[in-house]
Design an enzyme around this catalytic site. Sequence first.
Site, mmCIF file in Angstrom:
data_model
loop_
_atom_site.group_PDB
_atom_site.id
_atom_site.type_symbol
_atom_site.label_atom_id
_atom_site.label_comp_id
_atom_site.label_asym_id
_atom_site.label_seq_id
_atom_site.Cartn_x
_atom_site.Cartn_y
_atom_site.Cartn_z
ATOM 1 N N LEU A 5 -1.990 -0.011 -0.134
ATOM 2 C CA LEU A 5 -2.273 0.167 -1.563
ATOM 3 C C LEU A 5 -3.047 -1.074 -1.960
ATOM 4 C CD1 LEU A 5 -1.844 0.934 -4.639
ATOM 5 C CD2 LEU A 5 0.337 -0.264 -4.464
ATOM 6 N N SER B 234 -0.332 8.291 6.069
ATOM 7 C CA SER B 234 -0.362 9.267 7.171
ATOM 8 C C SER B 234 1.088 9.673 7.429
ATOM 9 C CB SER B 234 -1.002 8.670 8.436
ATOM 10 O OG SER B 234 -0.183 7.644 8.966
ATOM 11 N N LEU C 268 -1.155 5.677 14.274
ATOM 12 C CA LEU C 268 -0.997 7.111 14.556
ATOM 13 C C LEU C 268 -0.709 7.927 13.306
ATOM 14 C CD1 LEU C 268 1.149 7.032 17.814
ATOM 15 C CD2 LEU C 268 -1.336 7.155 17.591
ATOM 16 N N HIS D 285 0.026 3.143 4.412
ATOM 17 C CA HIS D 285 -0.568 2.013 5.150
ATOM 18 C C HIS D 285 -1.037 0.926 4.198
ATOM 19 C CE1 HIS D 285 -0.898 3.959 9.132
ATOM 20 N NE2 HIS D 285 -0.966 5.067 8.416
ATOM 21 N N TYR E 109 7.441 -3.149 -5.627
ATOM 22 C CA TYR E 109 7.748 -1.794 -5.142
ATOM 23 C C TYR E 109 9.117 -1.321 -5.651
ATOM 24 C CZ TYR E 109 3.580 -1.876 -2.269
ATOM 25 O OH TYR E 109 2.268 -1.907 -1.854
HETATM 26 C C1 LIG Z 1 -0.261 -5.600 -5.194
HETATM 27 C C2 LIG Z 1 -1.240 -4.828 -6.055
HETATM 28 C C3 LIG Z 1 -1.524 -3.486 -5.449
HETATM 29 C C4 LIG Z 1 -0.614 -4.660 -7.447
HETATM 30 O O1 LIG Z 1 -1.512 -3.934 -8.266
HETATM 31 P P1 LIG Z 1 -1.740 -4.345 -9.793
HETATM 32 O O2 LIG Z 1 -2.538 -3.274 -10.431
HETATM 33 O O3 LIG Z 1 -2.270 -5.729 -9.869
HETATM 34 O O4 LIG Z 1 -0.226 -4.354 -10.294
HETATM 35 P P2 LIG Z 1 0.344 -3.907 -11.707
HETATM 36 O O5 LIG Z 1 -0.545 -4.440 -12.780
HETATM 37 O O6 LIG Z 1 0.648 -2.462 -11.703
HETATM 38 O O7 LIG Z 1 1.739 -4.648 -11.671
HETATM 39 C C5 LIG Z 1 1.736 -6.011 -11.728
HETATM 40 C C6 LIG Z 1 3.059 -6.499 -11.189
HETATM 41 O O8 LIG Z 1 2.984 -6.629 -9.767
HETATM 42 C C7 LIG Z 1 3.292 -7.970 -9.385
HETATM 43 N N1 LIG Z 1 2.329 -8.412 -8.387
HETATM 44 C C8 LIG Z 1 1.073 -7.982 -8.221
HETATM 45 N N2 LIG Z 1 0.497 -8.653 -7.203
HETATM 46 C C9 LIG Z 1 1.409 -9.526 -6.759
HETATM 47 C C10 LIG Z 1 1.419 -10.505 -5.733
HETATM 48 N N3 LIG Z 1 0.354 -10.721 -4.959
HETATM 49 N N4 LIG Z 1 2.525 -11.206 -5.560
HETATM 50 C C11 LIG Z 1 3.612 -11.003 -6.337
HETATM 51 N N5 LIG Z 1 3.673 -10.105 -7.315
HETATM 52 C C12 LIG Z 1 2.579 -9.374 -7.514
HETATM 53 C C13 LIG Z 1 3.122 -8.798 -10.613
HETATM 54 O O9 LIG Z 1 4.058 -9.825 -10.618
HETATM 55 C C14 LIG Z 1 3.346 -7.855 -11.763
HETATM 56 O O10 LIG Z 1 4.689 -7.883 -12.137
HETATM 57 P P3 LIG Z 1 5.031 -8.090 -13.683
HETATM 58 O O11 LIG Z 1 4.544 -6.837 -14.362
HETATM 59 O O12 LIG Z 1 6.511 -8.220 -13.700
HETATM 60 O O13 LIG Z 1 4.287 -9.307 -14.087
HETATM 61 C C15 LIG Z 1 -2.562 -5.645 -6.254
HETATM 62 O O14 LIG Z 1 -2.263 -6.920 -6.761
HETATM 63 C C16 LIG Z 1 -3.377 -5.780 -4.992
HETATM 64 O O15 LIG Z 1 -4.207 -4.949 -4.693
HETATM 65 N N6 LIG Z 1 -3.158 -6.893 -4.251
HETATM 66 C C17 LIG Z 1 -3.885 -7.157 -3.029
HETATM 67 C C18 LIG Z 1 -3.542 -6.153 -1.962
HETATM 68 C C19 LIG Z 1 -2.054 -6.067 -1.671
HETATM 69 O O16 LIG Z 1 -1.377 -7.076 -1.528
HETATM 70 N N7 LIG Z 1 -1.553 -4.818 -1.573
HETATM 71 C C20 LIG Z 1 -0.179 -4.539 -1.254
HETATM 72 C C21 LIG Z 1 -0.031 -4.326 0.222
HETATM 73 S S1 LIG Z 1 1.665 -3.960 0.614
#
Ligand SMILES: CC(C)(COP(=O)(O)OP(=O)(O)OC[C@H]1O[C@@H](n2cnc3c(N)ncnc32)[C@H](O)[C@@H]1OP(=O)(O)O)[C@@H](O)C(=O)NCCC(=O)NCCS
Length: 200
Positions: free
Chosen positions: A117, A90, A104, A115, A161
């Site tokens: 992902l 948002s 908001l 917010h 990130y």
């Molecule tokens: C975080 C999230 C969005 C990453 O999506 P993903 O498709 O699994 O990630 P990708 O495959 O593109 O990338 C993987 C990388 O992210 C890192 N990563 C993913 N989840 C992680 C976690 N919970 N803790 C630490 N690192 C994490 C991995 O270490 C990996 O790094 P590498 O490539 O060096 O091994 C996913 O794990 C998720 O949905 N988690 C639960 C919700 C969440 O925490 N969202 C973020 C809110 S800020």
Amino acid sequence: MSVVSASPFLSQDLESPARQRRHTLPASEFRPLNPQDAISVFEIEKEAFISVSGECPLHLDEVRHFLTLCPELSLGWFELGRLVAFIIGSLWDEDRLTTDALTLHKPHGHTVHIHVLAVHRTFRQQGKGSILIWRYLQYLRCLPYVRRAVLMCEDILVPFYKKSGFKVVGPCAITVAHLTFTEMQFAIRGHAYMRRNSQF
Ligand SMILES: CC(C)(COP(=O)(O)OP(=O)(O)OC[C@H]1O[C@@H](n2cnc3c(N)ncnc32)[C@H](O)[C@@H]1OP(=O)(O)O)[C@@H](O)C(=O)NCCC(=O)NCCS
């Protein structure tokens, strides 16, 4: 122009007459979410957040709220019609995030507040989260009013990130229950503005 027809997420193939005649679901599709997607969003959130910490970034009514107010700032990744990953954003109009930013949408703001992902559990660690955020940031470049994207995340996700181009702004003022967060930002445009307001 409708949100969907204005969207760069739909490939030409999806809009072609040949595609319209086909009745199978697309293997992979990116599109903005709408309030009808809220339950699928919340199912992923429940597993990703509530089962882990008891909290989640957006509750069901808040998901519906943002998907009604600013669906164009969301993006869903669907495979065979099933939601596998999503982003909900948002607009925000201050330099730093405050608790108001959690609920908001500031229509005149120049900052997109991401917010949430989340990737469905069975699709994680396949690059989907990174691809989705890349596509989302590319899309934001098409929105002339957007200067930057900001988010708050737990420290463990800062490297994730950073790999997508976000920079650390500093500790976030918002805490949720016992959780603390780091605030991060991604420059969309206006680099002078970003330099003035970045501490790192
Ligand atoms: C975080 C999230 C969005 C990453 O999506 P993903 O498709 O699994 O990630 P990708 O495959 O593109 O990338 C993987 C990388 O992210 C890192 N990563 C993913 N989840 C992680 C976690 N919970 N803790 C630490 N690192 C994490 C991995 O270490 C990996 O790094 P590498 O490539 O060096 O091994 C996913 O794990 C998720 O949905 N988690 C639960 C919700 C969440 O925490 N969202 C973020 C809110 S800020």
